[in-house]
Scaffold this motif. Structure first.
Motif, PDB file in Angstrom:
ATOM      1  N   ALA A  42     -25.885 -30.788  10.983  1.00 58.05           N
ATOM      2  CA  ALA A  42     -25.652 -29.551  11.782  1.00 58.05           C
ATOM      3  C   ALA A  42     -26.980 -29.026  12.351  1.00 58.05           C
ATOM      4  CB  ALA A  42     -25.283 -28.469  11.101  1.00 58.05           C
ATOM      5  N   ALA A  43     -27.242 -28.737  13.734  1.00 56.15           N
ATOM      6  CA  ALA A  43     -28.505 -28.362  14.092  1.00 56.15           C
ATOM      7  C   ALA A  43     -28.246 -27.199  14.982  1.00 56.15           C
ATOM      8  CB  ALA A  43     -29.241 -29.393  14.864  1.00 56.15           C
ATOM      9  N   ASN A  57     -32.912 -20.870  13.132  1.00 56.02           N
ATOM     10  CA  ASN A  57     -33.219 -21.997  12.307  1.00 56.02           C
ATOM     11  C   ASN A  57     -34.723 -21.552  11.812  1.00 56.02           C
ATOM     12  OD1 ASN A  57     -35.449 -22.771  14.007  1.00 56.02           O
ATOM     13  ND2 ASN A  57     -34.062 -23.886  15.293  1.00 56.02           N
ATOM     14  N   SER A  58     -35.166 -22.126  10.904  1.00 54.25           N
ATOM     15  CA  SER A  58     -36.592 -21.442  10.236  1.00 54.25           C
ATOM     16  C   SER A  58     -37.912 -22.559  10.756  1.00 54.25           C
ATOM     17  CB  SER A  58     -36.558 -21.576   8.754  1.00 54.25           C
ATOM     18  OG  SER A  58     -36.500 -22.926   8.337  1.00 54.25           O
ATOM     19  N   GLY A  59     -37.765 -23.007  11.988  1.00 56.92           N
ATOM     20  CA  GLY A  59     -38.931 -23.545  12.801  1.00 56.92           C
ATOM     21  C   GLY A  59     -38.415 -24.947  13.047  1.00 56.92           C
ATOM     22  N   PRO A  71     -34.952 -27.450  13.807  1.00 58.88           N
ATOM     23  CA  PRO A  71     -33.506 -27.216  14.196  1.00 58.88           C
ATOM     24  C   PRO A  71     -32.344 -27.751  13.109  1.00 58.88           C
ATOM     25  CG  PRO A  71     -34.398 -29.099  15.566  1.00 58.88           C
ATOM     26  CD  PRO A  71     -35.588 -28.363  14.802  1.00 58.88           C
ATOM     27  N   PHE A  72     -33.010 -28.468  12.276  1.00 58.76           N
ATOM     28  CA  PHE A  72     -32.188 -28.972  11.356  1.00 58.76           C
ATOM     29  C   PHE A  72     -32.074 -28.175  10.062  1.00 58.76           C
ATOM     30  CE2 PHE A  72     -33.034 -32.984  13.456  1.00 58.76           C
ATOM     31  CZ  PHE A  72     -31.939 -33.227  14.225  1.00 58.76           C
ATOM     32  N   VAL A  73     -32.924 -26.895   9.867  1.00 56.14           N
ATOM     33  CA  VAL A  73     -32.914 -26.219   8.935  1.00 56.14           C
ATOM     34  C   VAL A  73     -32.301 -24.714   9.154  1.00 56.14           C
ATOM     35  CG1 VAL A  73     -34.241 -25.015   7.185  1.00 56.14           C
ATOM     36  CG2 VAL A  73     -35.039 -27.223   8.094  1.00 56.14           C
ATOM     37  N   LEU A  74     -31.052 -24.667   9.096  1.00 55.46           N
ATOM     38  CA  LEU A  74     -30.096 -23.719   9.802  1.00 55.46           C
ATOM     39  C   LEU A  74     -30.546 -22.148   8.970  1.00 55.46           C
ATOM     40  CD1 LEU A  74     -28.649 -26.103  11.143  1.00 55.46           C
ATOM     41  CD2 LEU A  74     -26.797 -24.978  10.701  1.00 55.46           C
ATOM     42  N   VAL A  75     -30.563 -21.184   9.597  1.00 54.09           N
ATOM     43  CA  VAL A  75     -30.506 -19.980   9.078  1.00 54.09           C
ATOM     44  C   VAL A  75     -29.538 -19.226   9.563  1.00 54.09           C
ATOM     45  CG1 VAL A  75     -31.826 -17.992   8.655  1.00 54.09           C
ATOM     46  CG2 VAL A  75     -32.959 -19.961   8.859  1.00 54.09           C
ATOM     47  N   SER A  76     -28.523 -18.586   8.751  1.00 54.37           N
ATOM     48  CA  SER A  76     -27.382 -17.989   9.111  1.00 54.37           C
ATOM     49  C   SER A  76     -26.986 -16.814   8.639  1.00 54.37           C
ATOM     50  CB  SER A  76     -26.047 -19.103   9.104  1.00 54.37           C
ATOM     51  OG  SER A  76     -24.815 -18.211   9.482  1.00 54.37           O
ATOM     52  N   ASN A  77     -26.492 -16.039   9.351  1.00 50.59           N
ATOM     53  CA  ASN A  77     -25.908 -14.408   8.971  1.00 50.59           C
ATOM     54  C   ASN A  77     -24.589 -14.338   9.541  1.00 50.59           C
ATOM     55  OD1 ASN A  77     -26.585 -13.626  11.379  1.00 50.59           O
ATOM     56  ND2 ASN A  77     -28.047 -12.010  10.635  1.00 50.59           N
ATOM     57  N   PHE A  78     -24.054 -15.489   9.909  1.00 51.28           N
ATOM     58  CA  PHE A  78     -22.697 -15.545  10.536  1.00 51.28           C
ATOM     59  C   PHE A  78     -21.513 -15.652   9.453  1.00 51.28           C
ATOM     60  CE2 PHE A  78     -25.872 -16.640  13.815  1.00 51.28           C
ATOM     61  CZ  PHE A  78     -25.583 -15.744  14.856  1.00 51.28           C
ATOM     62  N   TYR A  79     -21.097 -14.499   8.947  1.00 49.82           N
ATOM     63  CA  TYR A  79     -20.078 -14.659   7.691  1.00 49.82           C
ATOM     64  C   TYR A  79     -18.845 -14.573   8.180  1.00 49.82           C
ATOM     65  CZ  TYR A  79     -24.389 -13.979   5.270  1.00 49.82           C
ATOM     66  OH  TYR A  79     -25.699 -13.943   4.602  1.00 49.82           O
ATOM     67  N   ASN A 109     -29.738 -13.451   4.786  1.00 45.52           N
ATOM     68  CA  ASN A 109     -29.845 -14.672   5.572  1.00 45.52           C
ATOM     69  C   ASN A 109     -29.618 -15.850   4.697  1.00 45.52           C
ATOM     70  OD1 ASN A 109     -29.958 -12.958   7.816  1.00 45.52           O
ATOM     71  ND2 ASN A 109     -32.206 -13.464   7.959  1.00 45.52           N
ATOM     72  N   VAL A 110     -28.669 -16.753   5.018  1.00 48.49           N
ATOM     73  CA  VAL A 110     -28.422 -18.149   4.095  1.00 48.49           C
ATOM     74  C   VAL A 110     -29.263 -19.170   5.003  1.00 48.49           C
ATOM     75  CG1 VAL A 110     -26.922 -19.780   3.245  1.00 48.49           C
ATOM     76  CG2 VAL A 110     -26.259 -17.107   3.331  1.00 48.49           C
ATOM     77  N   GLN A 111     -29.821 -19.868   4.098  1.00 46.30           N
ATOM     78  CA  GLN A 111     -30.661 -21.013   4.688  1.00 46.30           C
ATOM     79  C   GLN A 111     -30.157 -22.421   4.407  1.00 46.30           C
ATOM     80  OE1 GLN A 111     -34.950 -20.363   5.101  1.00 46.30           O
ATOM     81  NE2 GLN A 111     -35.397 -22.427   4.624  1.00 46.30           N
ATOM     82  N   LEU A 112     -29.825 -23.117   5.240  1.00 45.93           N
ATOM     83  CA  LEU A 112     -29.278 -24.471   4.750  1.00 45.93           C
ATOM     84  C   LEU A 112     -29.963 -25.505   5.653  1.00 45.93           C
ATOM     85  CD1 LEU A 112     -25.473 -23.776   5.011  1.00 45.93           C
ATOM     86  CD2 LEU A 112     -26.822 -23.712   3.011  1.00 45.93           C
ATOM     87  N   PRO A 113     -30.867 -26.474   4.707  1.00 44.70           N
ATOM     88  CA  PRO A 113     -31.529 -27.747   5.403  1.00 44.70           C
ATOM     89  C   PRO A 113     -30.468 -28.796   5.495  1.00 44.70           C
ATOM     90  CG  PRO A 113     -32.154 -27.338   3.236  1.00 44.70           C
ATOM     91  CD  PRO A 113     -31.115 -26.231   3.448  1.00 44.70           C
TER      92      PRO A 113
END
Lengths: 267, 519
Positions: B324-325, B330-332, B334-342, B357-361
């Motif tokens: 996912a990108a 993201n945190s700089g 595109p593959f390190v997603l930052v999300s607050n879409f719950y 904000n959850v961060q998923l690399p």
């Protein structure tokens, strides 16, 4: 005790023939009537809004207006407690101060009446006076029970209403005990009333001070606050600790009054 | 001015200083030195008065007064002491009677029952400043619990501003509040945290905390999953294991090889980033386990294949190929997603409330299947999404922009599934629960300190494992009552109450006074 009751009867007879008592009773009736009508109007307005838009669309604190006991009577008792804070010093100020001013107190001390009878008699007289004054406020819930309605028939929760009224009386009895002691210290009625108010007001507001302190001082100050002890009762919760607390304040005030009366013999 | 006059004034001031020193200590300054200084100075000034007036104090009349004064002080202090003792007793052994019709100020019977069933002592620590608006309400609630079960329920309030160690321990930020509910004694006692709870939340927390004690959490191994005990210098799940132990779970490794079923004492099974295929008997064991109402947490990674695709599809979850990108959230990278879409899910509600904000690399996404493959009775729900700008990059090593044929739009990064298993043979629980997370590296020790991710994992774990019966308490309220007065009735009532009633009283007073005056 018979002597004390005789003194109490005399106190009541004197009080109800002076303009002070009527002024205080009228003030209590006028102020509490004014607040009663205001609360009633507010209750009607919120209920009308709720009928139009539904309770869910009103602010969360509107929930108290679902019920007459919560929306009018509990709040009315809260107001009556505050009014009593102002009225009680006017009723208690003359108990000893007037006798001292008229120089009849020294005469009383020379009679074969024990100081304890004098104190109890004066207190019972004052208690009768404040109970009559506060008794008038019971007319408001009676009016509500006539004009209001609820699904189970009764518009009001009478146990809550009566417990709240009991709290008001207990508070009045406490104010009179403190006022009696202060009246025993001075011959100026105005000073007695002012000092009584000065002692009772911060004591009543102690909860506010407690809120800015940390435990365990917070719990200690909260316990000492008249307001904290009365809140549960006017909402329908009777606590043994509140009864013990008020009984203690009354008893201690009467003891101090007794010592103050005794001290006159040595003055 | 004569010296005796001066010392008399000093004596008066001394008495004032002495008596007011407790106020200085407890109410005004809080300084022990200042209060002590006032008390000492006051005592010295009082002593100066006694010394300079000793003759006067020694006279017969004064001696009598002194004796009266002493006896009065002793009597007063004695009575005061007795009253204080009585009040302390009343405070500690307070009895309360809720006289409201609906018992709105009493604990619900379910709460009383829960408290009666507590086997270990529960302790509540409220990290709430005394000035907080909900302080009084919370204190009252905790007091009711304590009064209902003084032996097993205890509470304390701590001002987080005054206890930086606790603030750091629970990672509270300025202005935040927290209620920590622990089971048992000591720092290592299992605990759970709540925002300012009402009766329902607090009772549920007590139920859940009691239930976790018996729950074993099995971490599957044998397929390259992250180990509970990492080798020296390697990555592992030490911090997660510690957190689970703190919360009362019993984490243990489990290899399904050669086993026909998941052990019956499993409270939860976790697959933490498997990198090799599960064998057919192992998949069958997992399938049986969920079919009997088991609970599974599945964490996967990009570029791995674990052979669990069909098994997950039974529960409506299909793992997307690729990574996912997101070009915006993201945190700089595109593959390190930052999300607050719950999603609207119990797992993410606390995260949403606290604005995390959850961060998923390098996460994988899921496609949710709602018909066709999945087993009957399965409900599948999204838990966490990417932003609507995301896509699934099928060649992440070669390309960092969306290409044609790649899935685009809001992706599901965490999903949950449940299935009613009440009718299952050898039923473990009434409902099977599965949570699938598209990233397993957030479980690793170096990443465990990231609060939002940690909360996501622990909430998912709680949701999946804590299938204890939660209570739903109806907020108590008084019966609705109405008052319908017409404008005319209201006007009459206003006139009688505010005009006629007080004036009549005043009239009676005037009549009495005038008649007495004219006598």
């Amino acid at each position: 005790m018979r002597t004390a009751l005789a003194i109490a009867r005399k106190e009541l007879a004197v009080a109800f023939t002076t303009p002070w008592a009527y002024a205080a009773i009228t003030a209590m009736a006028a102020l509490s009537s004014f607040f009663f009508v205001s609360l009633l109007e507010q209750f009607q307005q919120v209920q009308s809004l709720a009928r139009e838009h539904g309770w869910s669309r009103l602010p969360p604190d509107s929930v108290v207006y679902r019920n007459l006991t919560d929306g009018v009577v509990v709040q009315l008792w809260g107001v009556v407690l505050i009014i009593t804070l102002f009225v009680a010093p006017f009723l208690s100020m003359r108990l000893f101060a007037e006798e001292k001013r008229q120089k009849t107190f020294a005469l009383l001390l020379t009679t074969p009446v024990r100081p304890v009878d004098i104190v109890l008699g004066k207190y019972l007289g004052g208690l009768g006076l404040i109970f009559v004054t506060l008794g008038l406020t019971l007319v408001f819930p009676v009016v509500l029970s006539v004009v209001g309605s609820g699904p189970s028939g009764s518009a009001l929760e009478w146990p809550t209403v009566l417990l709240g009224y009991g709290a008001v009386l207990l508070w009045g009895a406490t104010c009179m005990a403190v006022g009696l002691f202060i009246s025993a210290l001075t011959e100026s009625q105005v000073l007695a009333a002012f000092l009584t108010f000065t002692v009772l007001l911060p004591w009543m507001l102690l909860r506010g001070v407690a809120q800015s302190t940390a435990e365990p001082l917070r719990s200690f100050l909260s316990y000492l606050s008249f307001d904290t002890q009365l809140q549960g009762m006017i909402q329908g919760v009777l606590e043994a600790q509140a009864l013990v607390f008020f009984a203690s304040v009354i008893l201690f005030s009467l003891l101090l009054t007794h010592r103050a009366v005794e001290a006159q013999r040595y003055a | 001015m004569r010296a005796t006059h001066v010392t008399r004034v000093l004596g008066a001031f001394g008495l004032l200083l002495l008596l007011s020193s407790p106020f200085t200590l407890f109410l005004t300054s809080g300084s022990v030195a200042l209060a002590g200084g006032k008390a000492v100075l006051g005592a010295a000034m009082l002593a100066a008065y006694v010394v300079t007036h000793r003759r006067e104090l020694g006279r017969e009349g004064t001696r009598r007064t002194g004796r009266f004064l002493a006896s009065s002080v002793l009597t007063t202090l004695g009575v005061l002491g007795a009253l204080v003792a009585l009040n302390v007793l009343a405070f500690r052994k307070n009895q309360r009677w809720d006289l409201t019709r609906e018992r709105i100020f009493s604990l619900a019977p379910q709460t009383v029952q829960t408290l009666a069933g507590l086997k270990e002592k529960a302790h509540v620590l409220a990290l709430v400043p005394p000035t907080h608006a909900s302080y009084g309400e919370l204190e009252e609630l905790f007091r009711r619990y304590h009064e209902a079960a003084p032996e097993v329920f205890d509470y304390a309030f701590v001002d987080p501003r005054r206890e930086p160690s606790l603030t750091a321990k629970y990672q509270l930020k300025e202005g935040q509040t927290l209620v920590v509910v622990s089971r048992g004694e000591g720092d290592a006692a299992p605990h759970t945290t709540l925002p300012l709870p009402a009766e329902q939340e607090l009772t549920n927390a007590l139920i859940q905390l009691s239930a976790t004690g018996a729950q074993k959490v099995y971490f599957l191994e044998g397929h390259g999953e992250w180990p509970l005990e990492p080798p020296p210098g390697g990555d592992g799940l030490t911090e997660l294991r510690r957190q689970l132990q703190r919360e009362g779970y019993r984490p243990e490794p489990l290899n399904l090889l050669g086993r026909e079923e998941v052990p019956r004492d499993a409270g939860l099974v976790i697959i933490a980033g498997a990198k090799q295929d599960y064998s057919a008997p192992e998949v069958a064991a997992l399938r049986t386990y969920l079919g009997e109402g088991g609970r599974l947490l599945y964490f996967t990674d990009a570029n791995t294949d674990d052979g669990l695709g069909l098994f997950l599809a039974d529960y409506g979850v299909q793992v997307d190929e690729g990574v996912a990108a997101d070009p915006k959230f993201n945190s700089g990278n595109p593959f390190v997603l930052v999300s607050n879409f719950y999603g609207k899910h119990a797992i993410t509600r606390p995260l949403q409330e606290r604005g995390f904000n959850v961060q998923l690399p390098t996460a994988r996404s899921f496609t949710l299947i709602r018909e066709g493959f999945l087993l009957p009775g399965v409900t599948v729900e999204p838990v966490l999404f990417s932003s609507p700008y995301a896509w699934v990059e099928s060649r992440p090593l070669e390309d960092t922009t969306p290409s044609s044929g790649e899935k685009m739009g809001q992706l599901t990064l965490v999903a949950s599934a449940s299935r009613d298993t009440r009718a299952a043979e050898h039923k473990r629980f009434d409902e099977a629960r599965l949570v699938a997370v598209g990233e397993s590296e957030l479980l690793l020790d170096p990443n465990w300190r990231y609060e939002a991710n940690r909360n996501l994992v622990m909430n998912a774990l709680g949701w999946a494992s804590l299938q204890v019966e939660k209570i739903t308490l109806r907020p108590p309220d008084r019966e609705t009552s109405t008052l319908e007065l017409s404008e005319d009735q209201m006007r009459t009532l206003r006139f009688v109450s505010t005009d006629l009633f007080p004036l009549s009283l005043l009239g009676v007073g005037l009549a009495v006074w005038l008649s007495r005056r004219n006598r």
